[in-house]
Design a protein around this motif. Structure first.
Motif, PDB file in Angstrom:
ATOM      1  N   ALA A  18     -16.919  15.884 -45.965  1.00 17.04           N
ATOM      2  CA  ALA A  18     -16.184  17.133 -45.768  1.00 17.04           C
ATOM      3  C   ALA A  18     -16.811  17.855 -44.470  1.00 17.04           C
ATOM      4  O   ALA A  18     -16.436  18.525 -43.825  1.00 17.04           O
ATOM      5  N   ILE A  19     -18.237  18.242 -44.579  1.00 17.18           N
ATOM      6  CA  ILE A  19     -19.063  18.712 -43.354  1.00 17.18           C
ATOM      7  C   ILE A  19     -18.755  18.059 -42.001  1.00 17.18           C
ATOM      8  O   ILE A  19     -18.510  18.828 -41.094  1.00 17.18           O
ATOM      9  N   ALA A  20     -18.650  16.906 -42.103  1.00 16.67           N
ATOM     10  CA  ALA A  20     -18.490  16.037 -40.867  1.00 16.67           C
ATOM     11  C   ALA A  20     -16.943  16.311 -40.388  1.00 16.67           C
ATOM     12  O   ALA A  20     -16.935  16.505 -39.141  1.00 16.67           O
ATOM     13  N   VAL A  21     -16.078  16.384 -41.014  1.00 12.90           N
ATOM     14  CA  VAL A  21     -14.605  16.496 -40.826  1.00 12.90           C
ATOM     15  C   VAL A  21     -14.482  18.204 -40.209  1.00 12.90           C
ATOM     16  O   VAL A  21     -14.032  18.373 -39.204  1.00 12.90           O
ATOM     17  N   ILE A  22     -15.268  18.995 -40.960  1.00 10.88           N
ATOM     18  CA  ILE A  22     -15.021  20.588 -40.388  1.00 10.88           C
ATOM     19  C   ILE A  22     -15.796  20.610 -38.898  1.00 10.88           C
ATOM     20  O   ILE A  22     -15.507  21.332 -38.260  1.00 10.88           O
ATOM     21  N   THR A  41      -8.409  18.999 -41.585  1.00 13.57           N
ATOM     22  CA  THR A  41      -9.015  18.701 -43.143  1.00 13.57           C
ATOM     23  C   THR A  41      -8.146  18.498 -44.193  1.00 13.57           C
ATOM     24  O   THR A  41      -8.461  17.791 -45.157  1.00 13.57           O
ATOM     25  N   SER A  42      -6.929  18.898 -43.963  1.00 13.27           N
ATOM     26  CA  SER A  42      -6.059  18.688 -45.029  1.00 13.27           C
ATOM     27  C   SER A  42      -5.492  17.219 -45.462  1.00 13.27           C
ATOM     28  O   SER A  42      -5.391  16.851 -46.800  1.00 13.27           O
ATOM     29  N   ARG A  43      -5.631  16.261 -44.461  1.00 12.55           N
ATOM     30  CA  ARG A  43      -5.400  15.056 -44.659  1.00 12.55           C
ATOM     31  C   ARG A  43      -6.547  14.230 -45.410  1.00 12.55           C
ATOM     32  O   ARG A  43      -6.350  13.427 -46.213  1.00 12.55           O
ATOM     33  N   PHE A  44      -7.854  14.938 -44.982  1.00 14.54           N
ATOM     34  CA  PHE A  44      -9.069  14.388 -45.867  1.00 14.54           C
ATOM     35  C   PHE A  44      -8.947  14.459 -47.253  1.00 14.54           C
ATOM     36  O   PHE A  44      -9.055  13.864 -48.150  1.00 14.54           O
ATOM     37  N   ARG A 103     -11.453  16.299 -58.619  1.00 19.34           N
ATOM     38  CA  ARG A 103     -10.071  16.845 -57.991  1.00 19.34           C
ATOM     39  C   ARG A 103      -9.764  18.326 -58.040  1.00 19.34           C
ATOM     40  O   ARG A 103      -9.068  18.616 -56.909  1.00 19.34           O
ATOM     41  N   ASP A 104     -10.315  18.980 -58.908  1.00 16.68           N
ATOM     42  CA  ASP A 104     -10.247  20.517 -59.091  1.00 16.68           C
ATOM     43  C   ASP A 104     -10.723  21.048 -57.630  1.00 16.68           C
ATOM     44  O   ASP A 104     -10.322  21.844 -56.830  1.00 16.68           O
ATOM     45  N   ARG A 105     -11.998  20.524 -57.399  1.00 16.80           N
ATOM     46  CA  ARG A 105     -12.749  21.211 -56.223  1.00 16.80           C
ATOM     47  C   ARG A 105     -11.967  20.738 -54.859  1.00 16.80           C
ATOM     48  O   ARG A 105     -11.633  21.547 -53.937  1.00 16.80           O
ATOM     49  N   ALA A 106     -11.357  19.785 -54.974  1.00 18.16           N
ATOM     50  CA  ALA A 106     -10.726  18.825 -53.672  1.00 18.16           C
ATOM     51  C   ALA A 106      -9.410  20.002 -53.382  1.00 18.16           C
ATOM     52  O   ALA A 106      -9.320  20.371 -52.212  1.00 18.16           O
ATOM     53  N   LEU A 107      -8.862  20.282 -54.610  1.00 21.98           N
ATOM     54  CA  LEU A 107      -7.653  21.009 -54.773  1.00 21.98           C
ATOM     55  C   LEU A 107      -7.852  22.405 -54.150  1.00 21.98           C
ATOM     56  O   LEU A 107      -7.191  23.102 -53.168  1.00 21.98           O
ATOM     57  N   ARG A 108      -8.998  23.093 -54.522  1.00 20.64           N
ATOM     58  CA  ARG A 108      -9.506  24.465 -54.114  1.00 20.64           C
ATOM     59  C   ARG A 108      -9.830  24.466 -52.947  1.00 20.64           C
ATOM     60  O   ARG A 108      -9.431  25.390 -51.974  1.00 20.64           O
ATOM     61  N   VAL A 109     -10.562  23.454 -52.380  1.00 21.30           N
ATOM     62  CA  VAL A 109     -10.942  23.621 -50.861  1.00 21.30           C
ATOM     63  C   VAL A 109      -9.611  23.272 -50.024  1.00 21.30           C
ATOM     64  O   VAL A 109      -9.577  24.010 -48.969  1.00 21.30           O
ATOM     65  N   GLU A 110      -8.631  22.524 -50.355  1.00 16.05           N
ATOM     66  CA  GLU A 110      -7.472  22.146 -49.805  1.00 16.05           C
ATOM     67  C   GLU A 110      -6.676  23.883 -49.641  1.00 16.05           C
ATOM     68  O   GLU A 110      -6.362  24.028 -48.612  1.00 16.05           O
ATOM     69  N   ARG A 111      -6.726  24.577 -51.028  1.00 18.52           N
ATOM     70  CA  ARG A 111      -6.008  25.699 -50.774  1.00 18.52           C
ATOM     71  C   ARG A 111      -6.735  26.655 -49.790  1.00 18.52           C
ATOM     72  O   ARG A 111      -6.176  27.334 -49.104  1.00 18.52           O
TER      73      ARG A 111
END
Length: 180
Positions: A17-21, A27-30, A58-66
């Protein structure tokens, strides 16, 4: 042992995630890949810790996406606000330039009027000019006396009663002090 295992998993998900940022990619695709439960958990439904970890991730990924979506929305709002500010700044600069031009025009007109008035007093007889100047406000009369030809100004002051001449002379001196 359990905490170190969770730390390693967290680090394993955080580094990509840090690498993508860091590389400023979309980042939404990731993170969208983590929104659905992975197929690896199909056989692990009987392990509550694994299911809890998968749910938490999964919850964290959804929060990060939002969160990333809200950041994109805020970026768009900031860009719109910046464009509005640039337009307003351009408008204000144009108004400022218009005001400066108008002020310069007004100042030039006032100077022209004063120059015409001084020319009139230069052409008048000193006794007549003195009679008119004694009825004007002292600061205005002093301004006119400062601008007429020195010989004409001397004759006008000589034609004014001494107390009035002293006041006009003091006013002329005070004008020079104020302008410094």
């Amino acid at each position: 042992m359990r905490k170190s295992w969770l730390s390693l998993l967290t680090l394993g998900f955080a580094l990509p995630a840090i690498a993508v940022i860091w590389t400023s990619q979309d980042t939404s695709r990731f993170f969208a890949a983590f929104a659905e439960p992975p197929d690896l958990l199909r056989g692990c439904t009987d392990v509550p810790e694994a299911m809890a970890l998968a749910t938490e991730l999964r919850d964290r990924a959804l929060r990060v996406e939002r969160y990333m979506q809200s950041i994109d929305e805020k970026k768009a709002e900031l860009a719109a606000a910046e464009r509005a500010l640039v337009v307003k700044l351009t408008e204000l600069r144009a108004q400022k330039n218009g005001l400066e031009t108008r002020r310069d025009t007004d100042t030039a007109a006032v100077r022209s009027d004063i120059d015409r008035l001084v020319a009139v007093y230069d052409q008048m007889k000193p006794v007549e000019a003195a009679a008119v100047l004694t009825n004007l406000p002292a600061d205005f009369a002093a301004e006119i006396l400062m601008r007429v030809q020195p010989e004409t100004g001397a004759k006008i002051i000589a034609s004014v009663e001494p107390r009035q001449a002293a006041m006009l002379t003091a006013q002329m001196g005070a004008r020079n002090v104020r302008n410094r």
